[in-house]
Enzyme design. Structure first.
Site, mmCIF file in Angstrom:
data_model
loop_
_atom_site.group_PDB
_atom_site.id
_atom_site.type_symbol
_atom_site.label_atom_id
_atom_site.label_comp_id
_atom_site.label_asym_id
_atom_site.label_seq_id
_atom_site.Cartn_x
_atom_site.Cartn_y
_atom_site.Cartn_z
ATOM 1 N N PRO A 89 0.779 -0.971 0.056
ATOM 2 C CA PRO A 89 0.019 0.008 -0.029
ATOM 3 C C PRO A 89 1.050 1.250 -0.112
ATOM 4 O O PRO A 89 0.348 2.278 -0.336
ATOM 5 C CB PRO A 89 -0.744 -0.131 1.224
ATOM 6 C CG PRO A 89 -0.299 -1.299 2.058
ATOM 7 C CD PRO A 89 0.606 -2.117 1.142
ATOM 8 N N GLU A 116 1.946 -5.683 6.648
ATOM 9 C CA GLU A 116 2.705 -4.703 7.475
ATOM 10 C C GLU A 116 4.001 -4.820 6.828
ATOM 11 O O GLU A 116 4.925 -4.150 7.280
ATOM 12 C CB GLU A 116 2.863 -5.524 8.795
ATOM 13 C CG GLU A 116 1.555 -5.733 9.678
ATOM 14 C CD GLU A 116 0.997 -6.948 9.448
ATOM 15 O OE1 GLU A 116 -0.018 -7.411 10.150
ATOM 16 O OE2 GLU A 116 1.081 -7.785 8.411
ATOM 17 N N ARG A 158 -2.496 -9.268 -20.649
ATOM 18 C CA ARG A 158 -3.189 -9.076 -21.687
ATOM 19 C C ARG A 158 -2.434 -7.919 -23.024
ATOM 20 O O ARG A 158 -3.201 -7.912 -24.015
ATOM 21 C CB ARG A 158 -4.650 -8.622 -21.244
ATOM 22 C CG ARG A 158 -4.424 -7.013 -20.703
ATOM 23 C CD ARG A 158 -5.699 -6.549 -20.203
ATOM 24 N NE ARG A 158 -6.808 -6.240 -21.105
ATOM 25 C CZ ARG A 158 -6.890 -4.842 -21.797
ATOM 26 N NH1 ARG A 158 -5.872 -3.963 -21.478
ATOM 27 N NH2 ARG A 158 -7.494 -4.576 -22.789
ATOM 28 N N ASP A 173 -8.222 0.761 -24.828
ATOM 29 C CA ASP A 173 -8.422 0.862 -23.400
ATOM 30 C C ASP A 173 -8.868 2.071 -22.703
ATOM 31 O O ASP A 173 -8.265 2.930 -23.126
ATOM 32 C CB ASP A 173 -7.229 0.120 -22.648
ATOM 33 C CG ASP A 173 -6.968 -1.102 -22.759
ATOM 34 O OD1 ASP A 173 -5.936 -1.696 -22.636
ATOM 35 O OD2 ASP A 173 -7.688 -1.838 -23.060
HETATM 36 N N1 LIG Z 1 -2.672 -1.531 -2.966
HETATM 37 C C1 LIG Z 1 -2.332 -2.252 -1.861
HETATM 38 C C2 LIG Z 1 -1.269 -3.284 -1.819
HETATM 39 C C3 LIG Z 1 -1.611 -3.956 -0.737
HETATM 40 C C4 LIG Z 1 -0.865 -5.003 -0.023
HETATM 41 C C5 LIG Z 1 0.223 -5.579 -0.532
HETATM 42 C C6 LIG Z 1 0.781 -6.583 0.096
HETATM 43 C C7 LIG Z 1 -0.082 -6.694 1.285
HETATM 44 S S1 LIG Z 1 -1.234 -5.561 1.267
HETATM 45 N N2 LIG Z 1 -2.950 -3.286 -0.137
HETATM 46 N N3 LIG Z 1 -3.354 -2.446 -0.888
#
Ligand SMILES: Nc1cc(-c2cccs2)n[nH]1
Length: 243
Positions: A89, A116, A158, A173
């Site tokens: 994330p 984490e 793709r 797209d």
């Molecule tokens: N964009 C996004 C990636 C993730 C994770 C990647 C690895 C564990 S959680 N959450 N949101």
């Protein structure tokens, strides 16, 4: 293209064997290797994570296990190195442009971690011998990287020649021209009292192209106005501005 995925949930990647991606594997457009991270543990509990230094919630994935896994999947002595992709994330946004960029790579390795995270030293050390992209598929938090890998692999594969039935699809797209795609219609001509827009049945290809462009501009303006601001100079002509 060779694709390897390292994960503690190998079955989560079974969809890579299905449908369009499964066909790409059958046709040898891609080769897919899925590797269980626990292969490279040495304790009876096959431990892959531990508490974070500095305290805090959750667990962090151990560098020694990941180091051995990456050494096995992409040996340092090999003459070719992959691009290593680490979903997180906290990564930079994964975009259609990045999908196009990666579709030109001969070898991608995806490291599926916990949200984490993986001990940062794994990325730091890997970066010394291969390109590493820490990427996010959106501003929300998953439990693990596997779902993100499925999404990214599908969007990259793709784009490979011979994978999509109609290559024109990838050309048209959403985002390919910087705009969202407009609405689509198919038979029946009237459905629950709702007709297909007349212009789409007119056979007037110029009018149809104009209508579709206007609908794409309108949708982009309503849903993702920032994409309009990001368009290159001159991307919108006079008629676009009138839309
Ligand atoms: N964009 C996004 C990636 C993730 C994770 C990647 C690895 C564990 S959680 N959450 N949101």
């Amino acid at each position: 293209m060779r694709i390897d995925v390292i994960t503690i949930f190998p079955d989560y990647l079974n969809p890579l064997r299905e449908a369009l991606l499964g066909k790409a594997v059958e046709r040898e457009r891609i080769s897919v290797g899925v590797h269980d991270l626990r292969t490279w543990t040495h304790d009876v509990h096959k431990t892959v994570d531990d508490s974070p230094y500095g305290g805090g919630p959750g667990m962090v994935m151990k560098p020694d296990v990941w180091g051995e896994a990456l050494d096995a999947v992409c040996p340092p002595a090999a003459e070719t190195s992959p691009r290593l992709v680490v979903p997180t994330p906290a990564g930079r946004p994964f975009t259609q442009d990045l999908a196009h960029e990666w579709s030109r790579e001969p070898w991608l390795v995806f490291a599926c971690g916990r949200y984490e995270g993986i001990d940062q030293r794994v990325v730091d050390e890997a970066s010394e011998r291969m390109p590493v992209d820490e990427v996010s598929i959106g501003d929300y938090v998953l439990v693990g990287g596997e779902v993100a890998v499925l999404a990214m692999v599908e969007s990259v594969v793709r784009l490979l020649p011979g994978v999509l039935g109609n290559p024109a699809s990838a050309q048209q797209d959403s985002f390919s021209d910087g705009l969202l795609e407009g609405p689509s219609y198919t038979r029946p001509e009237v459905w629950r009292g709702r007709p297909v827009p007349d212009v789409l049945r007119s056979g007037n290809h110029g009018a149809i192209a104009r209508w579709r462009r206007d609908k794409a501009l309108e949708r982009t303006w309503r849903r993702r106005p920032e994409l309009l601001d990001a368009l290159p100079e001159g991307a919108l002509d006079r008629k676009d501005r009138e839309a």
